[in-house]
Enzyme design. Structure first.
Site, PDB file in Angstrom:
ATOM      1  N   ARG A 170       0.836  -1.210   0.000  1.00  0.00           N
ATOM      2  CA  ARG A 170       0.000   0.000   0.000  1.00  0.00           C
ATOM      3  C   ARG A 170       0.868   1.257   0.000  1.00  0.00           C
ATOM      4  O   ARG A 170       0.423   2.335  -0.377  1.00  0.00           O
ATOM      5  CB  ARG A 170      -0.982   0.007   1.182  1.00  0.00           C
ATOM      6  CG  ARG A 170      -1.865   1.254   1.246  1.00  0.00           C
ATOM      7  CD  ARG A 170      -3.141   1.101   2.064  1.00  0.00           C
ATOM      8  NE  ARG A 170      -2.974   0.321   3.271  1.00  0.00           N
ATOM      9  CZ  ARG A 170      -2.318   0.724   4.358  1.00  0.00           C
ATOM     10  NH1 ARG A 170      -1.788   1.938   4.396  1.00  0.00           N
ATOM     11  NH2 ARG A 170      -2.193  -0.073   5.394  1.00  0.00           N
ATOM     12  N   TYR A 212     -15.550  17.664 -16.182  1.00  0.00           N
ATOM     13  CA  TYR A 212     -15.959  16.297 -15.850  1.00  0.00           C
ATOM     14  C   TYR A 212     -16.875  16.309 -14.617  1.00  0.00           C
ATOM     15  O   TYR A 212     -16.489  16.808 -13.564  1.00  0.00           O
ATOM     16  CB  TYR A 212     -14.718  15.443 -15.595  1.00  0.00           C
ATOM     17  CG  TYR A 212     -15.048  13.977 -15.456  1.00  0.00           C
ATOM     18  CD1 TYR A 212     -15.612  13.276 -16.514  1.00  0.00           C
ATOM     19  CD2 TYR A 212     -14.803  13.300 -14.274  1.00  0.00           C
ATOM     20  CE1 TYR A 212     -15.919  11.939 -16.389  1.00  0.00           C
ATOM     21  CE2 TYR A 212     -15.111  11.955 -14.148  1.00  0.00           C
ATOM     22  CZ  TYR A 212     -15.671  11.282 -15.210  1.00  0.00           C
ATOM     23  OH  TYR A 212     -15.979   9.960 -15.084  1.00  0.00           O
ATOM     24  N   ASP A 262      -6.579  19.484 -14.843  1.00  0.00           N
ATOM     25  CA  ASP A 262      -6.947  18.145 -15.309  1.00  0.00           C
ATOM     26  C   ASP A 262      -6.540  18.060 -16.781  1.00  0.00           C
ATOM     27  O   ASP A 262      -7.130  18.714 -17.639  1.00  0.00           O
ATOM     28  CB  ASP A 262      -8.454  17.919 -15.123  1.00  0.00           C
ATOM     29  CG  ASP A 262      -8.896  16.511 -15.497  1.00  0.00           C
ATOM     30  OD1 ASP A 262      -8.226  15.888 -16.335  1.00  0.00           O
ATOM     31  OD2 ASP A 262      -9.915  16.030 -14.954  1.00  0.00           O
ATOM     32  N   LYS A 309      -7.847   6.841 -19.892  1.00  0.00           N
ATOM     33  CA  LYS A 309      -8.158   7.306 -21.240  1.00  0.00           C
ATOM     34  C   LYS A 309      -6.945   7.058 -22.146  1.00  0.00           C
ATOM     35  O   LYS A 309      -6.450   5.956 -22.190  1.00  0.00           O
ATOM     36  CB  LYS A 309      -8.577   8.766 -21.183  1.00  0.00           C
ATOM     37  CG  LYS A 309      -9.602   9.073 -20.061  1.00  0.00           C
ATOM     38  CD  LYS A 309     -10.964   8.463 -20.311  1.00  0.00           C
ATOM     39  CE  LYS A 309     -11.896   8.512 -19.109  1.00  0.00           C
ATOM     40  NZ  LYS A 309     -12.062   9.805 -18.473  1.00  0.00           N
TER      41      LYS A 309
HETATM   42  C1  LIG Z   1     -12.609  10.101 -17.113  1.00  0.00           C
HETATM   43  C2  LIG Z   1     -12.210  11.400 -16.538  1.00  0.00           C
HETATM   44  C3  LIG Z   1     -11.948  11.523 -15.169  1.00  0.00           C
HETATM   45  C4  LIG Z   1     -12.130  10.374 -14.206  1.00  0.00           C
HETATM   46  O1  LIG Z   1     -11.213   9.360 -14.403  1.00  0.00           O
HETATM   47  P1  LIG Z   1     -11.454   7.819 -13.974  1.00  0.00           P
HETATM   48  O2  LIG Z   1     -10.198   7.164 -14.385  1.00  0.00           O
HETATM   49  O3  LIG Z   1     -12.679   7.370 -14.714  1.00  0.00           O
HETATM   50  O4  LIG Z   1     -11.684   7.813 -12.509  1.00  0.00           O
HETATM   51  C5  LIG Z   1     -11.520  12.756 -14.710  1.00  0.00           C
HETATM   52  N1  LIG Z   1     -11.386  13.829 -15.538  1.00  0.00           N
HETATM   53  C6  LIG Z   1     -11.641  13.741 -16.854  1.00  0.00           C
HETATM   54  C7  LIG Z   1     -11.471  14.938 -17.719  1.00  0.00           C
HETATM   55  C8  LIG Z   1     -12.070  12.526 -17.395  1.00  0.00           C
HETATM   56  O5  LIG Z   1     -12.342  12.456 -18.693  1.00  0.00           O
END
Ligand SMILES: *Cc1c(COP(=O)(O)O)cnc(C)c1O
Length: 374
Positions: free
Chosen positions: A50, A102, A174, A199
């Site tokens: 962890r 998001y 982000d 992604k």
């Molecule tokens: C998908 C996404 C998230 C969340 O990510 P997860 O891996 O699904 O938890 C956060 N910000 C953006 C812009 C996203 O497209």
């Protein structure tokens, strides 16, 4: 070294390599590690899964090298974003975040932070962030998302970093849609860069993962400690799959951007389609600003069809476009965002161009759109 080389070579120790050592060591799946005996020196080595893991360090070194600051990986993008929001806000240190980004990031602010007395405010990605930052009390943390998901609006990272720092706030960006190859927020003045590596970075639609990279090693240390306490840790197998995916990020982005450009150009000419947005188009409203801070384009575009029904007919007629959420994978996919409660027109489609051959993909999408018109 340029991006492609850094993607391929990232995370691996420089030579010389002992004869017989594996070129691909694979994930270290152990939850616990040999501690030695009481008289053994504490080497700072691994002790429990962890707290740290050798496979995590490989991926963190590869992503941190691209982002330009020490990287901490998390079990998902949301685990990373939630850790940032919890670690760098508090009573008197609120958060300012996009109203059109998001949606789950807003949920964390509204459902987890606001009940603790933490001030939560929003601003549209293409809105006036400088004015929003003048409101008292000043926030402790500003979270941007540029290009935003799903609107593909863009905001000025350099200018907002300056305005945030002027009121004593940290700036986090982000960077999910851009990836570390498409944009380096730390070089533009941000303090933290967060992303969902689920992604394009991992890129195959088979892994959930996220990360935060920090300009200041003290912030990185705080996030690491928060990860160990909170336990939102990535599995070594997922980490290894993401490292493997990262190796081809440069190649995948090139094909995805080529496909997105061809689709955007074709979609704009189609009578059933309105409001095509892809920041790489020279006349896109976000193009000039995007070009001033982004290093390259990616495969994500959006457009609007007349109705929910039309989107259904379109998706049904496509052979090469999966009706799925998420984006940045090998396979082209499309998502009607109003279904998730985003404040967008009901027929708005976010399309993530995959790595199929361009002519196949454009042909399939145009054929499906003709079916909508009929
Ligand atoms: C998908 C996404 C998230 C969340 O990510 P997860 O891996 O699904 O938890 C956060 N910000 C953006 C812009 C996203 O497209």
């Amino acid at each position: 070294m340029d991006d492609g080389t850094r993607c391929v070579r990232g995370g691996t120790a420089p030579g010389p390599h002992p004869v017989g050592s594996p070129v691909h060591p694979g994930p270290v799946l152990s939850a616990t590690f040999h501690l030695g005996l009481p008289h053994d020196a504490d080497s700072g080595a691994d002790f429990y899964g962890r707290a740290d893991n050798p496979t995590w360090r490989e991926l963190e070194s590869a992503i941190g090298d691209l982002d330009g600051g020490p990287c901490t990986i998390f079990a998902s993008g949301m685990a990373a974003i939630a850790a940032v929001m919890r670690s760098f806000t508090g009573p008197g240190r609120g958060v300012l975040l996009p109203s059109d980004g998001y949606y789950v990031s807003r949920l964390v602010a509204d459902e987890d932070l606001a009940p603790l007395g933490i001030d939560v405010r929003t601003c549209a990605t293409a809105g006036d962030w400088t004015a929003a930052l003048q409101h008292r009390p000043a926030p402790g943390l500003v979270l941007l998302e540029t290009p935003s998901n799903p609107g593909l609006e863009v905001c000025d990272i350099r200018a907002i970093a300056e305005a945030a720092h002027a009121v004593g706030a940290l700036l986090a960006v982000d960077n999910t849609t851009a990836t570390p190859l498409g944009q380096r927020p730390l070089e533009l003045g941000a303090d933290l860069v967060v992303a969902s590596d689920t992604k394009a970075l991992a890129g195959h639609g088979d892994v959930l993962l996220g990360h935060v990279s920090a300009a200041d090693p003290v912030h990185a240390e705080r996030l690491r400690a928060a990860r160990t306490r909170g336990g939102a840790v990535p599995g070594p197998m997922e980490t290894w799959l993401a490292l493997r995916g990262l190796g081809t990020l440069d190649l995948r982005l090139a094909r995805q951007a080529e496909n997105a450009r061809a689709l955007a150009v074709a979609l704009r000419e189609h009578p059933a389609v309105t409001d095509v947005r892809w920041p790489g188009l020279a006349d896109d409203p976000a193009h000039l600003l995007a070009r001033s801070q982004m290093r390259r384009w990616n495969g994500i575009l959006r457009f609007t069809l007349p109705s929910t029904h039309a989107v259904g007919e379109f998706l049904d007629a496509c052979e090469l476009v999966d009706s799925t959420t998420s984006f940045g994978s090998l396979r082209t996919c499309a998502d009607r965002r109003a279904r998730w409660g985003d404040a967008v027109p009901e027929g708005l489609v976010r399309l993530s161009a995959g790595c199929e051959d361009t002519a196949d993909l454009v042909g399939d999408v145009l054929r499906a759109l003709d079916a909508v018109v009929r």
